[in-house]
Design an enzyme around this catalytic site. Structure first.
Site, PDB file in Angstrom:
ATOM      1  CG  ASP A 267      -2.224   0.729  14.706  1.00 41.78           C
ATOM      2  OD1 ASP A 267      -1.025   0.495  14.467  1.00 41.78           O
ATOM      3  OD2 ASP A 267      -3.139   0.381  13.930  1.00 41.78           O
TER       4      ASP A 267
ATOM      5  NE  ARG B  28       4.424  -5.043  13.823  1.00 45.27           N
ATOM      6  CZ  ARG B  28       3.444  -4.399  13.207  1.00 45.27           C
ATOM      7  NH1 ARG B  28       3.695  -3.687  12.116  1.00 45.27           N
ATOM      8  NH2 ARG B  28       2.210  -4.444  13.653  1.00 45.27           N
TER       9      ARG B  28
ATOM     10  CE1 TYR C 289       0.883   1.331   4.312  1.00 42.00           C
ATOM     11  CE2 TYR C 289       0.720  -1.058   4.486  1.00 42.00           C
ATOM     12  CZ  TYR C 289       1.130   0.154   4.999  1.00 42.00           C
ATOM     13  OH  TYR C 289       1.804   0.197   6.205  1.00 42.00           O
TER      14      TYR C 289
ATOM     15  NE  ARG D 191      -5.209  -8.251   6.636  1.00 43.19           N
ATOM     16  CZ  ARG D 191      -4.929  -7.119   7.283  1.00 43.19           C
ATOM     17  NH1 ARG D 191      -4.463  -6.086   6.625  1.00 43.19           N
ATOM     18  NH2 ARG D 191      -5.126  -7.020   8.586  1.00 43.19           N
TER      19      ARG D 191
END
Length: 305
Positions: free
Chosen positions: A258, A125, A50, A131
């Site tokens: 977040d 991480r 993205y 996805r």
């Protein structure tokens, strides 16, 4: 003209969040947030799934102050791949008020790891959401975990609840503290007492090195955002799950906004309302102190304790 065109339908972060009614305790840490670019300064990865809006360190630190927090943990965003420059720059620019979680590949050099540590990085991480990222072989991840263990770092993992059975053995073998993002993304259509969430609780019970973030109710909730319901008490269906984890494992829980909420669909949450979620899942001052101050300080700023 911007260098990068956002993914169609991309939702920008809430520009004018409400002032929370809940006041975080002094020294509170937003232990899960991100920076995107700015793209003209820190380019996005070619392999990204993205292209986001710009959401840089200045906006992040302004939000921190507006919400009443003192520090941030900046987690590498998948749109930047293993190019940690934007995240590391935010940490270096924070006057010691931000730590980082990086994404690295097997090819990372010892000198590069040392430079990241100097910038404030204290973890790596591993993302298992198909996805969002391409699969990284587990032997490579184990090798990385052993290398960062020498620096005193921990490992953050992001996965969905249905994938925990196949990841269990791998998680059990990791040598570091393991931090699970967003309670392992439980399916709230399934019961709190059901086998899927019970397996996640068992992971925490049987492995004292496993922590979790009780964050991202906006991603987990099935009942919709509070702004659409006209309620100030947010994300009611998430509360029993998160509250159960906080009360059962109070020494191993973290919370974060977040921000800027990557890849959300449907609506963008108000970060002030997200802060007002906290007293519903940590109802006492003692639990709030552990969730927002003591635990993140122990993990990210142990030298200051």
């Amino acid at each position: 003209m911007p260098r990068f065109e956002k993914t169609p339908g991309w939702l920008d972060w809430c520009a004018h969040p409400e002032k929370p009614r809940f006041r975080p305790p002094p020294g509170a840490v937003d232990a899960h947030c991100h920076v995107f670019g700015p793209g003209d300064e820190f380019s996005f990865a070619e392999e990204r799934k993205y292209t986001p809006c710009d959401a840089g360190k200045a906006e992040l630190f302004a939000l921190r102050d507006h919400l009443g927090f003192s520090r941030n943990v900046v987690v590498q965003a998948t749109c930047h791949g293993a190019d940690n420059r934007a995240m590391a720059d935010a940490c270096r620019s924070s006057d010691g008020k931000a730590r980082g979680v990086a994404t690295v590949r097997r090819s990372v050099t010892d000198r590069e790891l040392e430079n990241l540590h100097e910038a404030g990085v204290r973890g790596v991480r591993f993302n298992f959401l198909k996805r969002l990222v391409d699969f990284t072989p587990k032997d490579e991840l184990v090798e990385i975990a052993h290398r960062v263990e020498a620096l005193g770092w921990h490992v953050v993992v992001y996965f969905e609840a249905e994938d925990l059975p196949e990841l269990w053995s791998f998680f059990s073998e990791l040598p570091t503290t393991l931090v699970v993002d967003h309670m392992g993304r439980p399916d709230l259509a399934k019961p709190l007492e059901g086998p899927e969430f019970a397996l996640f609780l068992r992971l925490l019970s049987e492995h004292e090195n496993v922590w979790t973030k009780v964050s991202c109710p906006e991603r987990l909730s099935r009942s919709g955002p509070p702004a659409l319901r006209g309620e100030r008490s947010p994300y009611r269906d998430v509360v029993p799950f998160a509250c159960h984890v906080v009360e059962r494992f109070p020494e191993r829980v973290l919370w974060g906004t977040d921000w800027p909420h990557p890849n959300l669909k449907g609506y963008m949450p108000d970060d002030g309302l997200l802060v007002d979620f906290i007293p519903h899942i940590a109802p006492t001052r003692e639990l709030q102190q552990k969730l927002l101050v003591s635990n993140p300080m122990r993990l990210y700023w142990p030298e200051e304790i």
